[in-house]
Design a protein around this motif. Structure first.
Motif, PDB file in Angstrom:
ATOM      1  N   UNK A 130       0.841  -1.182   0.000  1.00  0.00           N
ATOM      2  CA  UNK A 130       0.000   0.000   0.000  1.00  0.00           C
ATOM      3  C   UNK A 130       0.881   1.238   0.000  1.00  0.00           C
ATOM      4  N   UNK A 131       0.280   2.340  -0.406  1.00  0.00           N
ATOM      5  CA  UNK A 131       1.034   3.595  -0.389  1.00  0.00           C
ATOM      6  C   UNK A 131       1.388   4.002   1.038  1.00  0.00           C
ATOM      7  N   UNK A 132       0.451   3.815   1.936  1.00  0.00           N
ATOM      8  CA  UNK A 132       0.682   4.113   3.347  1.00  0.00           C
ATOM      9  C   UNK A 132       0.065   3.008   4.180  1.00  0.00           C
ATOM     10  N   UNK A 133       0.775   2.451   5.117  1.00  0.00           N
ATOM     11  CA  UNK A 133       2.171   2.731   5.452  1.00  0.00           C
ATOM     12  C   UNK A 133       3.127   2.191   4.397  1.00  0.00           C
ATOM     13  N   UNK A 134       4.264   2.833   4.271  1.00  0.00           N
ATOM     14  CA  UNK A 134       5.267   2.437   3.288  1.00  0.00           C
ATOM     15  C   UNK A 134       6.016   1.207   3.784  1.00  0.00           C
ATOM     16  N   UNK A 135       6.145   0.208   2.914  1.00  0.00           N
ATOM     17  CA  UNK A 135       6.791  -1.031   3.313  1.00  0.00           C
ATOM     18  C   UNK A 135       8.309  -0.904   3.230  1.00  0.00           C
ATOM     19  N   UNK A 136       8.989  -1.410   4.243  1.00  0.00           N
ATOM     20  CA  UNK A 136      10.452  -1.451   4.287  1.00  0.00           C
ATOM     21  C   UNK A 136      10.884  -2.862   3.894  1.00  0.00           C
ATOM     22  N   UNK A 137      11.584  -2.979   2.782  1.00  0.00           N
ATOM     23  CA  UNK A 137      12.021  -4.290   2.292  1.00  0.00           C
ATOM     24  C   UNK A 137      13.365  -4.701   2.889  1.00  0.00           C
ATOM     25  N   UNK A 138      14.292  -3.756   2.943  1.00  0.00           N
ATOM     26  CA  UNK A 138      15.625  -4.069   3.456  1.00  0.00           C
ATOM     27  C   UNK A 138      15.635  -3.866   4.966  1.00  0.00           C
ATOM     28  N   UNK A 139      15.581  -4.960   5.695  1.00  0.00           N
ATOM     29  CA  UNK A 139      15.572  -4.920   7.154  1.00  0.00           C
ATOM     30  C   UNK A 139      16.323  -6.143   7.657  1.00  0.00           C
ATOM     31  N   UNK A 140      17.262  -5.917   8.578  1.00  0.00           N
ATOM     32  CA  UNK A 140      18.012  -7.019   9.192  1.00  0.00           C
ATOM     33  C   UNK A 140      18.296  -6.646  10.640  1.00  0.00           C
ATOM     34  N   UNK A 141      17.864  -7.507  11.555  1.00  0.00           N
ATOM     35  CA  UNK A 141      18.089  -7.262  12.973  1.00  0.00           C
ATOM     36  C   UNK A 141      18.233  -8.615  13.657  1.00  0.00           C
ATOM     37  N   UNK A 142      19.454  -9.041  13.878  1.00  0.00           N
ATOM     38  CA  UNK A 142      19.724 -10.377  14.419  1.00  0.00           C
ATOM     39  C   UNK A 142      20.715 -10.270  15.563  1.00  0.00           C
ATOM     40  N   UNK A 143      20.647 -11.244  16.489  1.00  0.00           N
ATOM     41  CA  UNK A 143      21.503 -11.155  17.666  1.00  0.00           C
ATOM     42  C   UNK A 143      21.927 -12.533  18.147  1.00  0.00           C
TER      43      UNK A 143
END
Length: 432
Positions: free
Chosen positions: A268-281
């Motif tokens: 959808x136009x809003x909310x804008x989707x974030x494709x590049x995401x990396x959060x690992x621990x």
């Protein structure tokens, strides 16, 4: 009149006050142009518009609802700092107006309807989070991923927590962050459940406005979640589709969360989707700072980066300003979670899924590390054989821009645009 002659004329003013006044008049249009560009270029949405995104049938706790209303009265600067917090995936029981409809129990330990055999087969076939992701996280933990050198940016501590943070800037991609946090008098299992317990996070994380579980696998513990983060008023909110999974080796845990493609939830136009995401621990038991030789503390090494769709330099500024304020909230929330668990409170669905791990042996992890070392040798050999590419001199490009700007009498804004374009081409020239 050229830019050089304008500056020379200003510097020839009889008094320092006149010089400063003329310089301010010269710089003011640039600042106005920057502010207007930021406000117009970024998608703007008032927070009250979020009320239309949720259907009246959505079941969300009163605490989350009241927290959203309170956030509307916070200052813009606080919202800007908080929006750069390191977030972990979250889930609650809800019917999504952002995508598909799922019913996920929040406290029951039974397998939810979305973990049926059909969803189970789909999540295994899609391979949202695989052994390749485990190998990549191992490389990051061992600092053998071949990336740039980490630059330390923070070293803080409290009586029950120590925190260090580093940053590096790859040639292509957003800034990457690495942090090391040591919590005193807590087990790795408790920290693992705490970070995975999204129902709890909704109580203290004021950035999360919506989350739901899309799929989960009762065999591997893999989950796919959809969540929306609240951004400052001058940006639209951001949507994330995240796959996550935990590997266990002894009492060490490799936790991977990353953005994954998911066609069942349309964009959808809003909310804008974030494709590049990396959060690992990486979580493990370590010796306490008390120096008693007992492994009563827990170390968490986090790796995080994402492309939120805003200029990376502004993102780095926001992270630096808001990092410690966000991290300080973890410790009191963790202590409250420990007391709640000690009182015999039932596990949430997400915390229950955190205990479904893929077990790997230490020999297998060593095999991954050996493969990583061999790959690094091959990459180094290949890079040494590559011929030197073309390198367009930066001085040539910038010098040409100066000559062009001084020869065109179209005002200060035109010259500023010319210099900005020249800097961009100079950066491209260094990469050719």
């Amino acid at each position: 009149m050229g830019l050089a002659s304008v500056l020379l004329e200003i510097l020839q003013k009889p008094s320092m006050v006149d010089v400063i006044r003329e310089l301010m008049m010269l710089i003011a249009p640039l600042w106005i142009a920057v502010i207007v560009g930021v406000l117009v270029g970024w998608a703007w949405k008032p927070k009250w518009a979020n009320l239309g995104l949720m259907d009246s049938s959505v079941s969300i706790s009163k605490e989350s609802h009241s927290r959203t209303e309170d956030d509307d009265s916070t200052t813009t600067f606080t919202a800007f700092r908080n929006f750069f917090k390191f977030q972990l995936p979250t889930c609650i029981s809800a019917t999504s107006d952002y995508g598909i409809q799922k019913d996920v129990p929040s406290t029951s330990n039974s397998i939810s309807p979305c973990s049926s055999s059909q969803a189970h087969r789909r999540i295994e076939q899609s391979s949202f989070v695989t052994e390749d992701d485990l190998e990549h996280l191992c490389r990051l933990v061992e600092e053998k991923d071949g990336g740039p050198v980490w630059i330390q940016m923070m070293d803080r501590s409290t009586p029950t927590m120590a925190y260090q943070a580093w940053r590096r800037d790859p040639e292509n991609g957003p800034p990457q962050y690495r942090s090391r946090t040591v919590y005193e008098d807590v087990t790795p299992e408790m920290v693992r459940d705490f970070f995975w317990d999204d129902d709890l996070r909704l109580k203290w994380d004021d950035m999360l406005i919506y989350a739901s579980t899309l799929e989960e696998c009762p065999t591997t513990g893999t989950m796919v979640v959809q969540w929306v983060r609240k951004f400052p008023f001058f940006c639209s909110d951001r949507e994330y589709i995240i796959g996550r999974r935990i590997w266990e080796s002894g009492r060490s845990y490799y936790c991977v969360t990353k953005g994954v493609p998911y066609t069942s939830v349309p964009r959808r136009n809003k909310p804008k989707r974030v494709d590049l995401f990396y959060s690992s621990w990486y979580i493990r038991a370590v010796e306490s700072r008390r120096g008693d030789g007992q492994l009563t503390a827990c170390e968490v090494i986090l790796f995080h980066h994402e492309d939120m769709g805003i200029p990376w330099e502004i993102a780095k500024l926001g992270v630096r300003q808001g990092m410690w304020g966000a991290v300080k909230k973890f410790d009191p929330a963790l202590r409250a979670y420990m007391k709640e668990r000690a009182s015999g409170a039932s596990l949430s669905r997400c915390a229950y899924m955190a205990q479904i791990n893929t077990k790997v042996s230490a020999d297998y992890l060593r095999t991954l590390q050996n493969c990583t070392n061999d790959l690094s040798v091959v990459e180094a050999s290949d890079s040494s054989e590559k011929p030197g590419g073309r390198n367009i001199p930066k001085l040539l490009i910038v010098g040409g821009a100066i000559a062009l700007a001084c020869s065109i009498d179209k005002g200060l804004l035109t010259k500023a645009v010319i210099f900005g374009v020249a800097r961009r081409f100079a950066k491209i020239g260094r990469r050719l």
